[in-house]
Design a protein around this motif. Structure first.
Motif, short mmCIF file in Angstrom:
data_model
loop_
_atom_site.label_atom_id
_atom_site.label_comp_id
_atom_site.label_asym_id
_atom_site.label_seq_id
_atom_site.Cartn_x
_atom_site.Cartn_y
_atom_site.Cartn_z
N PHE A 32 0.94 -1.01 0.16
CA PHE A 32 0.06 0.19 0.20
C PHE A 32 1.02 1.27 0.06
O PHE A 32 1.76 1.35 0.65
N LEU A 33 0.44 2.37 -1.00
CA LEU A 33 0.92 3.73 -0.86
C LEU A 33 0.15 4.78 0.11
O LEU A 33 -1.11 4.02 0.06
N TYR A 34 0.03 5.37 1.17
CA TYR A 34 -0.02 6.44 1.41
C TYR A 34 -0.02 7.59 1.43
O TYR A 34 1.17 7.81 1.30
N ARG A 35 -1.45 8.44 0.98
CA ARG A 35 -1.81 9.70 -0.12
C ARG A 35 -2.56 10.53 0.79
O ARG A 35 -3.36 10.23 0.34
N PHE A 36 -2.36 11.85 0.48
CA PHE A 36 -2.91 12.62 1.25
C PHE A 36 -4.35 13.25 -0.22
O PHE A 36 -3.55 13.54 -1.20
N PHE A 76 3.33 8.04 1.18
CA PHE A 76 4.32 6.97 2.67
C PHE A 76 3.70 6.04 2.17
O PHE A 76 3.33 5.00 1.83
N LEU A 77 4.86 4.93 3.44
CA LEU A 77 4.80 3.51 2.60
C LEU A 77 3.49 3.23 4.01
O LEU A 77 3.52 1.92 4.73
N SER A 78 3.61 3.50 5.27
CA SER A 78 2.68 3.42 6.56
C SER A 78 1.30 4.77 6.67
O SER A 78 1.65 5.85 6.72
N TYR A 79 0.38 4.11 6.77
CA TYR A 79 -0.29 5.33 7.36
C TYR A 79 0.29 6.33 8.44
O TYR A 79 -0.20 7.70 8.26
N ILE A 103 -6.96 10.83 4.01
CA ILE A 103 -5.51 10.17 3.70
C ILE A 103 -6.40 8.74 2.84
O ILE A 103 -7.08 8.54 3.34
N GLY A 104 -5.90 8.68 1.57
CA GLY A 104 -5.88 7.60 0.69
C GLY A 104 -5.14 6.52 1.34
O GLY A 104 -4.18 6.14 0.44
N ALA A 105 -5.14 5.01 1.00
CA ALA A 105 -4.73 4.21 0.86
C ALA A 105 -5.09 3.02 -0.43
O ALA A 105 -6.13 3.02 -0.80
N THR A 106 -3.99 2.82 -1.23
CA THR A 106 -3.94 2.57 -3.09
C THR A 106 -2.85 1.41 -3.02
O THR A 106 -1.71 1.04 -2.42
N LYS A 107 -4.01 0.43 -3.25
CA LYS A 107 -2.81 -0.74 -3.09
C LYS A 107 -2.06 -1.10 -4.66
O LYS A 107 -2.71 -0.38 -5.53
#
Length: 146
Positions: A32-36, A76-79, A103-107
């Motif tokens: 997962f990627l975590y992005r604003f 980011f690699l973690s929430y 914050i979005g979590a992208t697989k």
């Protein structure tokens, strides 16, 4: 190996043949990627990169590293890293408090792109993710509470 792929925003990569974008030390990610995000539901605007803006390209035309990073997605690699960074951003910039509220979590899989650690003085756990053409990150993104 990296040259065999087509990349989103490749037209904005540095033109200098001595600089490879994404950098050679970039790696694949299966996770997962975590992005604003700007809104509760992710939109295509959440995946716009800095180099899409002409003023950014002009200001940084002689800075290959900045142009390359600006052609990728801030991640980011973690929430918890994303959350800490967003809270710091909100504390330092009222404008960012209004712009980014989620914050979005992208697989992502190795077929979607490459990632490289790109820390700054404010965000030591920051990464840049370069997405391959044909990857659909938008439909693989779920919003997380802040």
């Amino acid at each position: 190996m990296l040259q065999e792929y087509s990349w989103h925003n490749e037209e904005y990569f540095p033109k200098n043949n001595k600089y490879q974008c994404p950098p050679i030390e970039s790696s694949e990610l299966n996770g997962f990627l975590y992005r604003f995000q700007m809104k509760e539901s992710p939109t295509i605007n959440d995946f716009e990169v800095a180099t899409c803006k002409s003023y950014f390209r002009e200001k940084n035309k002689n800075h290959d590293t900045v142009l390359c990073q600006g052609s990728g997605l801030s991640s980011f690699l973690s929430y918890s890293d994303a959350q800490k960074s967003l809270k710091r951003l909100h504390a330092n910039s009222p404008g960012m408090r209004k712009k980014f509220k989620y914050i979005g979590a992208t697989k992502v899989t190795p077929d979607d792109g490459l990632i490289n650690k790109t820390p700054s003085s404010n965000t030591t756990n920051h990464h840049t993710y370069w997405c391959k053409k044909g990857s659909d990150l938008l439909s693989n993104t779920k919003t997380k509470e802040i």
